[in-house]
Design an enzyme around this catalytic site. Structure first.
Site, mmCIF file in Angstrom:
data_model
loop_
_atom_site.group_PDB
_atom_site.id
_atom_site.type_symbol
_atom_site.label_atom_id
_atom_site.label_comp_id
_atom_site.label_asym_id
_atom_site.label_seq_id
_atom_site.Cartn_x
_atom_site.Cartn_y
_atom_site.Cartn_z
ATOM 1 N N HIS A 1 -33.632 40.469 30.742
ATOM 2 C CA HIS A 1 -32.405 41.141 30.296
ATOM 3 C C HIS A 1 -32.200 42.447 31.067
ATOM 4 O O HIS A 1 -33.080 43.302 31.084
ATOM 5 C CB HIS A 1 -32.485 41.454 28.796
ATOM 6 N N TYR A 41 -27.570 46.112 19.071
ATOM 7 C CA TYR A 41 -28.048 47.091 18.086
ATOM 8 C C TYR A 41 -26.800 47.636 17.398
ATOM 9 O O TYR A 41 -25.933 48.201 18.073
ATOM 10 C CB TYR A 41 -28.798 48.232 18.764
ATOM 11 N N PRO A 50 -39.825 49.810 14.603
ATOM 12 C CA PRO A 50 -39.566 48.756 15.596
ATOM 13 C C PRO A 50 -38.322 48.958 16.463
ATOM 14 O O PRO A 50 -38.151 48.218 17.443
ATOM 15 C CB PRO A 50 -39.419 47.497 14.734
ATOM 16 N N LYS A 109 -41.271 49.164 20.903
ATOM 17 C CA LYS A 109 -42.311 49.795 21.730
ATOM 18 C C LYS A 109 -43.743 49.451 21.306
ATOM 19 O O LYS A 109 -44.688 49.745 22.042
ATOM 20 C CB LYS A 109 -42.143 51.323 21.719
ATOM 21 N N TYR A 114 -35.926 52.748 27.373
ATOM 22 C CA TYR A 114 -35.920 51.373 26.876
ATOM 23 C C TYR A 114 -36.697 50.449 27.814
ATOM 24 O O TYR A 114 -37.493 49.621 27.365
ATOM 25 C CB TYR A 114 -34.476 50.874 26.711
HETATM 26 C C1 PHB Z 1 -37.292 41.419 18.112
HETATM 27 O O1 PHB Z 1 -36.839 40.553 18.865
HETATM 28 O O2 PHB Z 1 -38.015 41.136 17.163
HETATM 29 C C2 PHB Z 1 -36.957 42.849 18.382
HETATM 30 C C3 PHB Z 1 -36.215 43.156 19.502
HETATM 31 C C4 PHB Z 1 -35.873 44.471 19.753
HETATM 32 C C5 PHB Z 1 -36.273 45.458 18.880
HETATM 33 C C6 PHB Z 1 -37.040 45.146 17.773
HETATM 34 C C7 PHB Z 1 -37.375 43.826 17.508
HETATM 35 O O3 PHB Z 1 -35.895 46.733 19.134
#
Ligand code: PHB
Ligand code: APR
Length: 399
Positions: free
Chosen positions: A72, A205, A297, A301, A389
Site C-alpha cells: 500500500h 481511518y 493500535p 506500530k 506511518y
Molecule cells: C488491522 O488491519 O488490524 C489494523 C490496520 C491498521 C491499524 C490497526 C489495525 O492502524
C-alpha cells in the site's frame, strides 16, 4: 538442557529472534505457555513497515508475504463526511507498507522453525527465570507428562523476555529496578474479521460524530473492520448486524454503498493502552516487544516495534558471540527506547486525533478539527504523518 539463548514466548518477537539467531549459528530454545494453535488463533494488526519486511526476508520467511501481501502506497482519512488520501509513496520518496496479517507472519515463522528442526516447547507451565544478574541464567518450567507434571531446567547465557505484556520476565525484575509509564484510553476497539471484499483498496481511518472507525483488510477477499466502542461493552452485546450497522453509519456515502457484509469469523474487543517499561535490559535478561511496551493500535506500530527490538537484540547477541564485543548489549536498551518512544508518541497522537473523547467536547473537539484540516492542506504536516506511518529508520548510532 543447555542453550545459548532461552527465548520466553513464541509470539512474533520470540519466533523472529529465534530465526535470526539460527541464521547466525546461535543456539536458542523457545518456551511458550500456550499451544501453537492458541498462538495462531490470536488476531492482531496487519501493517508491516519496510524495516519489518526486510527482517522477515533476512530471517528467510518472506516468500509467502511477498506473494500474498498487499503493498500500500497510501491510506485515507475520513472526517466531516469526506475522504482525503495521504499519498505515503509520494510524501516519503517512494516508501510503502505491506498489508499482511500478524497471524500469517507467526505462521510463516513457526513453519520455518519446524522446517529447521529447532526446539520450541509449547504448553509449558510455571515458567520462571532465575540468576540473570550473574553469568549463568536459568529457566525453569513444567510440562504435562504421562505421570503428572514434569519439572525441567534450561541453563543458558542469556534470556530473551519475548513473553508479551502479561509475561513472567518483566514481572521477575526487582520493582525498584524498573520505571513504568502508562496511559489508558477511555474507549476500546470492537473488531470484526469477515470473508468479504474490502470496502476500498486502501485503509480508511475515520473520525466521525459516532466515534472512530477503521476499514482494513487481510486480502482481496478478507476484511478487518473496527469501531470505537465503550470500555464497558461486551462482545456478546454486539451481533454481526449491529456491528455492520454501526460501521455503515460511520462511513461516507460512497463507502456505505460499497460495503459488503457477511458473517464474522472473529469478533473481539480490545482496550487501548500506551505503556513503556524502562530499562529493557537487566544483566543477562532482555525484554523485547510487548513485554516492554504497548501502543494503542491506531497506526499498527505494535508488531513493527517488536521487530525493531528484535533487530537490535539479534545484532547485539551476534556481536557478542562473533566479535566478543558487548557494545550492542550495553546499548540495547537505549537504542530500543529511542525508537519505542517515537512510536509511542506517534500512536498516542494518531489515537488522539482520530477518536472521540468523552471529556473533550468543545475546545478539544475544535482543536482536533483544526488539526485534521491542517493535515490535508499542509504538505509538511501530511509528510510527518506519512513518514511515521511507513516507519522511522533503524538507528544504530551510539545513543
Ligand atoms: C488491522 O488491519 O488490524 C489494523 C490496520 C491498521 C491499524 C490497526 C489495525 O492502524
Ligand atoms: N511463559 C511462556 N510464554 C509466555 C508467558 C510465560 N509466562 N507469558 C506469556 N507468554 C507467551 C504468550 O502466550 C505469547 O504467545 O508469550 C507470547 C508473547 O507474544 P505477543 O503477546 O504476541 O508479544 P510479542 O511477540 O512481543 O509481539 C508483539 O504482537 O501482541 C502483539 O500487539 C502486539 O503486535 C504486537 C506484537
Amino acid at each position: 538442557m543447555r542453550t545459548q539463548v532461552a527465548i520466553i514466548g513464541a509470539g512474533p518477537s520470540g519466533l523472529l529472534l529465534g530465526q535470526l539467531l539460527h541464521k547466525a549459528g546461535i543456539d536458542a530454545v523457545v518456551i511458550e505457555r500456550q499451544s501453537a494453535d492458541y498462538v495462531l488463533g490470536r488476531i492482531r494488526a496487519g501493517v508491516l513497515e519496510q524495516v519489518c519486511v526486510d527482517m522477515l526476508d533476512e530471517a528467510g520467511v518472506g516468500t509467502r508475504m511477498h506473494k500474498e501481501g498487499l503493498v500500500h502506497g497510501g491510506f485515507e482519512m475520513l472526517f466531516q463526511g469526506r475522504r482525503h488520501r495521504i499519498d505515503m509513496h509520494a510524501l516519503t520518496g517512494g516508501k510503502s507498507v505491506m498489508v499482511y496479517g500478524q497471524t500469517e507472519v507467526t505462521h510463516d515463522l513457526m513453519d520455518a522453525r519446524s522446517a529447521a528442526g529447532l526446539t520450541t516447547i509449547y504448553s509449558a507451565s510455571n515458567v520462571s527465570v532465575h540468576d540473570f544478574d550473574g553469568p549463568r541464567p536459568r529457566v525453569l518450567y513444567q510440562t504435562e507428562g504421562p505421570d503428572g507434571p514434569q519439572q525441567h531446567a534450561i541453563d543458558c547465557d542469556f534470556i530473551a523476555g519475548c513473553d508479551g505484556f502479561h509475561g513472567v520476565c518483566r514481572a521477575s525484575v526487582p520493582q525498584d529496578a524498573l520505571t513504568t509509564y502508562e496511559k489508558v484510553y477511555p474507549f476500546g476497539w470492537l473488531g470484526i474479521l469477515a470473508d468479504v471484499p474490502p470496502v476500498s483498496h486502501e485503509l480508511i481511518y475515520a473520525n466521525t460524530e459516532r466515534g472512530f472507525a477503521l476499514c482494513s483488510m487481510r486480502s482481496e477477499t478478507r476484511s478487518r473492520y473496527y469501531v470505537q466502542c465503550e470500555l464497558t461493552d461486551r462482545v456478546e452485546q454486539w451481533s454481526d448486524d449491529a456491528f455492520w450497522d454501526e460501521l455503515r453509519a460511520r462511513l461516507d456515502p460512497q463507502a456505505r454503498e460499497q460495503l459488503v457484509t457477511g458473517p464474522s469469523i472473529e469478533k473481539s474487543i480490545a482496550p487501548l493502552r500506551s505503556f513503556v517499561a524502562e530499562p529493557m535490559r537487566f544483566g543477562r535478561l532482555f525484554l523485547a516487544g510487548d513485554a516492554a511496551h504497548i501502543v494503542p493500535p491506531t497506526g499498527a506500530k505494535g508488531l513493527n516495534l517488536a521487530a525493531s527490538d528484535v533487530k537490535y537484540l539479534s545484532s547485539a547477541l551476534i556481536e557478542h558471540y562473533r566479535e566478543k564485543s558487548d557494545a550492542g548489549i550495553d546499548h540495547y536498551s537505549d537504542r530500543c527506547l529511542r525508537r519505542v518512544w517515537k512510536a509511542e508518541r506517534f500512536s498516542w497522537w494518531f489515537t488522539s486525533l482520530m477518536h472521540r473523547f468523552p471529556d473533550t467536547a468543545g475546545f478539544g473537539q475544535k482543536v482536533q478539527e483544526a488539526e485534521l484540516d491542517y493535515l490535508i492542506h499542509s504538505e509538511s504536516a501530511a509528510r510527518s504523518l506519512a513518514e511515521n506511518y511507513v516507519g522511522l529508520p533503524l538507528d544504530f548510532a551510539e545513543p
